[in-house]
Design an enzyme around this catalytic site. Structure first.
Site, short mmCIF file in Angstrom:
data_model
loop_
_atom_site.label_atom_id
_atom_site.label_comp_id
_atom_site.label_asym_id
_atom_site.label_seq_id
_atom_site.Cartn_x
_atom_site.Cartn_y
_atom_site.Cartn_z
N HIS A 43 0.86 -1.19 0.00
CA HIS A 43 0.00 0.00 0.00
C HIS A 43 0.90 1.23 0.00
O HIS A 43 1.11 1.84 1.04
CB HIS A 43 -0.90 -0.02 1.22
CG HIS A 43 -1.98 1.01 1.18
ND1 HIS A 43 -3.25 0.80 1.68
CD2 HIS A 43 -2.00 2.28 0.70
CE1 HIS A 43 -3.98 1.89 1.52
NE2 HIS A 43 -3.25 2.80 0.92
N GLU A 70 -2.42 -1.58 -3.37
CA GLU A 70 -3.55 -0.84 -2.82
C GLU A 70 -3.21 0.64 -2.72
O GLU A 70 -2.05 1.00 -2.49
CB GLU A 70 -3.89 -1.36 -1.41
CG GLU A 70 -4.24 -2.83 -1.38
CD GLU A 70 -4.92 -3.22 -0.10
OE1 GLU A 70 -4.80 -2.53 0.91
OE2 GLU A 70 -5.61 -4.27 -0.11
N HIS A 190 -8.08 -5.63 6.69
CA HIS A 190 -7.86 -4.60 7.70
C HIS A 190 -8.16 -5.13 9.10
O HIS A 190 -9.30 -5.42 9.44
CB HIS A 190 -8.59 -3.28 7.46
CG HIS A 190 -7.90 -2.14 8.14
ND1 HIS A 190 -6.99 -1.32 7.52
CD2 HIS A 190 -7.97 -1.72 9.42
CE1 HIS A 190 -6.53 -0.43 8.40
NE2 HIS A 190 -7.10 -0.65 9.55
C1 LIG Z 1 -6.53 -0.97 2.82
C2 LIG Z 1 -6.00 -1.54 4.05
O1 LIG Z 1 -6.71 -1.78 5.00
C3 LIG Z 1 -4.54 -1.76 4.22
O2 LIG Z 1 -3.81 -1.52 3.07
C4 LIG Z 1 -4.06 -0.83 5.29
O3 LIG Z 1 -4.39 0.46 4.87
C5 LIG Z 1 -2.62 -0.94 5.55
O4 LIG Z 1 -2.05 0.33 5.52
P1 LIG Z 1 -0.98 0.70 6.65
O5 LIG Z 1 -0.01 -0.46 6.69
O6 LIG Z 1 -0.37 1.99 6.18
O7 LIG Z 1 -1.76 0.82 7.94
N1 LIG Z 2 -6.20 -4.61 2.64
C1 LIG Z 2 -5.82 -4.88 4.00
C2 LIG Z 2 -4.34 -5.06 4.08
O1 LIG Z 2 -3.67 -5.12 3.06
C3 LIG Z 2 -3.70 -5.22 5.38
O2 LIG Z 2 -4.40 -4.57 6.40
P1 LIG Z 2 -3.82 -4.82 7.88
O3 LIG Z 2 -3.80 -6.31 8.10
O4 LIG Z 2 -2.42 -4.24 7.90
O5 LIG Z 2 -4.78 -4.11 8.82
#
Ligand SMILES: CC(=O)[C@@H](O)[C@H](O)COP(=O)(O)O
Ligand SMILES: NCC(=O)COP(=O)(O)O
Length: 237
Positions: A43, A70, A190
Protein backbone atom coordinates in the site's frame (compact mmCIF):
# COMPACT_ATOMS: atom_id res chain seq x y z
CA UNK A 1 -10.05 -21.57 -1.56
CA UNK A 2 -9.40 -18.26 0.19
CA UNK A 3 -5.98 -16.90 -0.77
CA UNK A 4 -3.69 -15.28 1.80
CA UNK A 5 -2.04 -12.11 0.51
CA UNK A 6 0.61 -10.90 2.95
CA UNK A 7 0.76 -7.11 3.25
CA UNK A 8 4.44 -6.22 3.77
CA UNK A 9 3.98 -2.53 4.58
CA UNK A 10 5.27 -3.00 8.14
CA UNK A 11 8.42 -4.68 6.94
CA UNK A 12 9.10 -1.45 5.07
CA UNK A 13 8.28 0.55 8.21
CA UNK A 14 10.98 -1.32 10.14
CA UNK A 15 13.45 -1.04 7.25
CA UNK A 16 12.92 2.71 6.88
CA UNK A 17 13.41 3.31 10.61
CA UNK A 18 17.18 2.89 10.17
CA UNK A 19 17.57 4.12 6.58
CA UNK A 20 19.25 0.95 5.35
CA UNK A 21 17.93 -2.32 3.90
CA UNK A 22 17.33 -4.39 7.01
CA UNK A 23 14.94 -6.19 6.93
CA UNK A 24 15.25 -6.76 3.19
CA UNK A 25 11.75 -6.16 1.84
CA UNK A 26 12.30 -8.12 -1.37
CA UNK A 27 13.67 -11.12 0.54
CA UNK A 28 10.64 -11.11 2.85
CA UNK A 29 8.38 -11.03 -0.22
CA UNK A 30 10.25 -14.04 -1.65
CA UNK A 31 10.09 -15.87 1.65
CA UNK A 32 6.39 -15.40 2.45
CA UNK A 33 5.58 -16.81 -0.98
CA UNK A 34 7.95 -19.72 -0.38
CA UNK A 35 6.21 -20.32 2.98
CA UNK A 36 2.89 -20.67 1.17
CA UNK A 37 1.29 -17.23 0.88
CA UNK A 38 -0.67 -16.97 -2.37
CA UNK A 39 -0.10 -13.22 -2.78
CA UNK A 40 1.82 -10.13 -1.71
CA UNK A 41 0.10 -6.82 -0.99
CA UNK A 42 1.59 -3.35 -0.68
CA UNK A 43 0.00 0.00 0.00
CA UNK A 44 2.34 2.77 -1.19
CA UNK A 45 1.12 5.99 0.41
CA UNK A 46 1.92 9.45 -1.01
CA UNK A 47 4.37 10.18 1.82
CA UNK A 48 6.12 6.82 1.25
CA UNK A 49 6.12 6.34 5.05
CA UNK A 50 6.70 2.63 4.50
CA UNK A 51 6.41 1.21 0.95
CA UNK A 52 8.27 3.39 -1.53
CA UNK A 53 7.24 3.69 -5.16
CA UNK A 54 10.57 2.08 -6.11
CA UNK A 55 9.66 -0.92 -3.91
CA UNK A 56 6.56 -1.41 -6.04
CA UNK A 57 8.73 -1.49 -9.17
CA UNK A 58 11.33 -3.81 -7.61
CA UNK A 59 8.65 -6.26 -6.48
CA UNK A 60 7.42 -6.84 -10.05
CA UNK A 61 10.22 -9.38 -10.62
CA UNK A 62 9.88 -10.86 -7.12
CA UNK A 63 6.17 -11.55 -6.76
CA UNK A 64 5.27 -14.69 -8.72
CA UNK A 65 2.01 -15.37 -6.89
CA UNK A 66 -0.62 -12.58 -6.92
CA UNK A 67 0.61 -9.00 -6.72
CA UNK A 68 -1.89 -6.61 -5.16
CA UNK A 69 -1.20 -2.88 -5.00
CA UNK A 70 -3.55 -0.84 -2.82
CA UNK A 71 -3.98 2.90 -2.66
CA UNK A 72 -5.88 6.08 -3.33
CA UNK A 73 -5.99 6.61 -7.13
CA UNK A 74 -4.14 9.92 -7.22
CA UNK A 75 -2.14 10.56 -10.40
CA UNK A 76 1.18 9.21 -9.10
CA UNK A 77 -0.53 6.05 -7.87
CA UNK A 78 -2.36 5.59 -11.18
CA UNK A 79 0.89 5.91 -13.11
CA UNK A 80 2.71 3.50 -10.78
CA UNK A 81 0.04 0.82 -11.18
CA UNK A 82 -0.07 1.21 -14.97
CA UNK A 83 3.75 1.01 -15.03
CA UNK A 84 4.02 -2.08 -12.81
CA UNK A 85 0.92 -3.89 -14.10
CA UNK A 86 0.14 -5.97 -10.95
CA UNK A 87 -2.33 -8.84 -10.78
CA UNK A 88 -4.76 -6.63 -8.89
CA UNK A 89 -5.22 -3.01 -7.90
CA UNK A 90 -7.33 -2.23 -4.83
CA UNK A 91 -8.67 1.33 -4.69
CA UNK A 92 -8.83 2.82 -1.20
CA UNK A 93 -10.24 6.31 -0.40
CA UNK A 94 -7.47 7.21 2.04
CA UNK A 95 -6.74 10.80 2.94
CA UNK A 96 -3.09 11.71 2.41
CA UNK A 97 -2.53 12.15 6.15
CA UNK A 98 -4.56 9.14 7.28
CA UNK A 99 -2.80 7.07 9.95
CA UNK A 100 -4.18 4.00 8.17
CA UNK A 101 -7.14 3.09 6.01
CA UNK A 102 -10.26 4.10 7.89
CA UNK A 103 -13.22 4.02 5.48
CA UNK A 104 -14.61 2.40 2.40
CA UNK A 105 -15.64 4.21 -0.79
CA UNK A 106 -18.95 5.98 -1.23
CA UNK A 107 -19.55 4.09 -4.45
CA UNK A 108 -22.70 6.09 -5.22
CA UNK A 109 -21.21 9.55 -4.78
CA UNK A 110 -17.99 8.58 -6.62
CA UNK A 111 -19.49 6.22 -9.20
CA UNK A 112 -18.44 8.22 -12.27
CA UNK A 113 -14.88 8.72 -11.00
CA UNK A 114 -14.48 5.07 -10.08
CA UNK A 115 -16.01 3.82 -13.35
CA UNK A 116 -13.46 5.75 -15.39
CA UNK A 117 -10.46 4.61 -13.35
CA UNK A 118 -11.59 1.01 -13.19
CA UNK A 119 -12.11 0.91 -16.93
CA UNK A 120 -8.56 2.17 -17.48
CA UNK A 121 -7.06 -0.54 -15.28
CA UNK A 122 -9.28 -3.27 -16.75
CA UNK A 123 -8.24 -2.26 -20.26
CA UNK A 124 -4.67 -3.16 -19.22
CA UNK A 125 -5.74 -6.54 -17.87
CA UNK A 126 -5.40 -5.53 -14.21
CA UNK A 127 -8.03 -7.03 -11.89
CA UNK A 128 -9.83 -4.27 -9.98
CA UNK A 129 -11.08 -4.25 -6.40
CA UNK A 130 -12.58 -1.43 -4.35
CA UNK A 131 -12.43 -1.05 -0.60
CA UNK A 132 -15.95 -0.82 0.82
CA UNK A 133 -17.84 -0.95 4.08
CA UNK A 134 -20.39 -3.80 4.42
CA UNK A 135 -23.31 -1.56 3.43
CA UNK A 136 -25.72 -3.01 0.85
CA UNK A 137 -26.14 0.24 -1.09
CA UNK A 138 -22.35 0.54 -1.34
CA UNK A 139 -22.12 -3.03 -2.65
CA UNK A 140 -24.75 -2.23 -5.28
CA UNK A 141 -22.80 0.93 -6.14
CA UNK A 142 -19.61 -1.10 -6.43
CA UNK A 143 -21.26 -3.27 -9.07
CA UNK A 144 -22.21 -0.15 -11.01
CA UNK A 145 -18.55 0.95 -11.11
CA UNK A 146 -17.59 -2.15 -13.10
CA UNK A 147 -15.16 -3.40 -10.45
CA UNK A 148 -14.25 -7.07 -10.57
CA UNK A 149 -14.21 -7.39 -6.79
CA UNK A 150 -14.89 -5.62 -3.53
CA UNK A 151 -12.60 -5.66 -0.54
CA UNK A 152 -14.67 -5.66 2.63
CA UNK A 153 -13.18 -3.26 5.18
CA UNK A 154 -13.02 -5.49 8.25
CA UNK A 155 -11.94 -3.16 11.05
CA UNK A 156 -15.40 -3.02 12.65
CA UNK A 157 -15.71 -6.79 12.47
CA UNK A 158 -12.36 -7.10 14.24
CA UNK A 159 -13.36 -4.63 16.94
CA UNK A 160 -16.68 -6.34 17.63
CA UNK A 161 -15.11 -9.81 17.60
CA UNK A 162 -12.50 -8.67 20.12
CA UNK A 163 -15.37 -7.54 22.38
CA UNK A 164 -16.97 -10.98 22.12
CA UNK A 165 -19.74 -9.80 19.82
CA UNK A 166 -19.94 -12.45 17.07
CA UNK A 167 -22.99 -10.65 15.63
CA UNK A 168 -20.51 -8.12 14.22
CA UNK A 169 -20.18 -10.55 11.31
CA UNK A 170 -23.83 -10.14 10.26
CA UNK A 171 -23.44 -7.08 8.03
CA UNK A 172 -20.48 -8.75 6.32
CA UNK A 173 -22.50 -11.90 5.62
CA UNK A 174 -25.36 -9.85 4.18
CA UNK A 175 -22.95 -7.83 2.03
CA UNK A 176 -21.26 -11.00 0.81
CA UNK A 177 -24.55 -12.69 -0.13
CA UNK A 178 -25.44 -9.62 -2.19
CA UNK A 179 -21.97 -9.45 -3.76
CA UNK A 180 -22.25 -13.09 -4.80
CA UNK A 181 -25.67 -12.43 -6.32
CA UNK A 182 -24.26 -9.48 -8.27
CA UNK A 183 -21.26 -11.44 -9.52
CA UNK A 184 -18.73 -9.40 -7.54
CA UNK A 185 -15.69 -11.25 -6.19
CA UNK A 186 -15.10 -10.89 -2.45
CA UNK A 187 -11.81 -9.90 -0.83
CA UNK A 188 -11.42 -8.68 2.74
CA UNK A 189 -8.87 -6.92 4.89
CA UNK A 190 -7.86 -4.60 7.70
CA UNK A 191 -7.19 -5.77 11.28
CA UNK A 192 -7.73 -9.42 10.46
CA UNK A 193 -5.64 -11.61 12.77
CA UNK A 194 -4.96 -15.18 13.92
CA UNK A 195 -7.65 -14.63 16.54
CA UNK A 196 -10.48 -13.53 14.24
CA UNK A 197 -9.70 -14.98 10.82
CA UNK A 198 -11.29 -18.42 11.24
CA UNK A 199 -14.72 -17.14 12.30
CA UNK A 200 -14.69 -14.62 9.45
CA UNK A 201 -13.65 -17.16 6.83
CA UNK A 202 -16.23 -19.71 8.02
CA UNK A 203 -19.09 -17.22 7.72
CA UNK A 204 -18.34 -15.42 4.45
CA UNK A 205 -19.51 -17.29 1.33
CA UNK A 206 -16.98 -17.46 -1.52
CA UNK A 207 -14.28 -15.35 0.16
CA UNK A 208 -11.55 -15.23 -2.49
CA UNK A 209 -8.70 -13.36 -0.77
CA UNK A 210 -7.71 -11.85 2.55
CA UNK A 211 -4.88 -9.34 2.74
CA UNK A 212 -3.27 -9.26 6.15
CA UNK A 213 -0.30 -7.26 7.34
CA UNK A 214 -0.26 -5.43 10.65
CA UNK A 215 -1.32 -8.32 12.89
CA UNK A 216 0.58 -10.92 10.87
CA UNK A 217 3.87 -9.05 11.25
CA UNK A 218 3.24 -8.41 14.94
CA UNK A 219 2.36 -12.07 15.55
CA UNK A 220 5.51 -13.08 13.70
CA UNK A 221 7.64 -11.28 16.28
CA UNK A 222 6.63 -14.00 18.75
CA UNK A 223 5.79 -17.00 16.56
CA UNK A 224 8.04 -16.62 13.51
CA UNK A 225 6.81 -15.51 10.09
CA UNK A 226 6.96 -18.95 8.42
CA UNK A 227 4.94 -20.42 11.26
CA UNK A 228 2.41 -17.56 11.21
CA UNK A 229 1.89 -17.72 7.44
CA UNK A 230 1.14 -21.42 7.76
CA UNK A 231 -1.14 -20.85 10.76
CA UNK A 232 -3.26 -18.48 8.66
CA UNK A 233 -3.36 -20.93 5.77
CA UNK A 234 -4.42 -23.78 8.05
CA UNK A 235 -7.12 -21.66 9.67
CA UNK A 236 -8.60 -20.90 6.23
CA UNK A 237 -8.61 -24.46 4.89
C1 LIG B 1 -6.53 -0.97 2.82
C2 LIG B 1 -6.00 -1.54 4.05
O1 LIG B 1 -6.71 -1.78 5.00
C3 LIG B 1 -4.54 -1.76 4.22
O2 LIG B 1 -3.81 -1.52 3.07
C4 LIG B 1 -4.06 -0.83 5.29
O3 LIG B 1 -4.39 0.46 4.87
C5 LIG B 1 -2.62 -0.94 5.55
O4 LIG B 1 -2.05 0.33 5.52
P1 LIG B 1 -0.98 0.70 6.65
O5 LIG B 1 -0.01 -0.46 6.69
O6 LIG B 1 -0.37 1.99 6.18
O7 LIG B 1 -1.76 0.82 7.94
N1 LIG C 1 -6.20 -4.61 2.64
C1 LIG C 1 -5.82 -4.88 4.00
C2 LIG C 1 -4.34 -5.06 4.08
O1 LIG C 1 -3.67 -5.12 3.06
C3 LIG C 1 -3.70 -5.22 5.38
O2 LIG C 1 -4.40 -4.57 6.40
P1 LIG C 1 -3.82 -4.82 7.88
O3 LIG C 1 -3.80 -6.31 8.10
O4 LIG C 1 -2.42 -4.24 7.90
O5 LIG C 1 -4.78 -4.11 8.82
Amino acid sequence: MTKLSVNINKIATLRNSRGGNVPDLLQVARDVQRFGAQGVTIHPRPDERHIRYQDARDLVNVVYTEYNIEGNPVDDFMNLVLETNPTQVTLVPDAVDALTSNAGWDTIKHKGFLKEIIQEFKSKGIRTSIFVDPVLSMIEGAKETGADRIELYTEEYAVQYSLGNERGIESYVEASVLANELGLGINAGHDLSLNNIEFFKNNIPNLLEVSIGHALIAESLYLGIENVVNMYIRKMQ
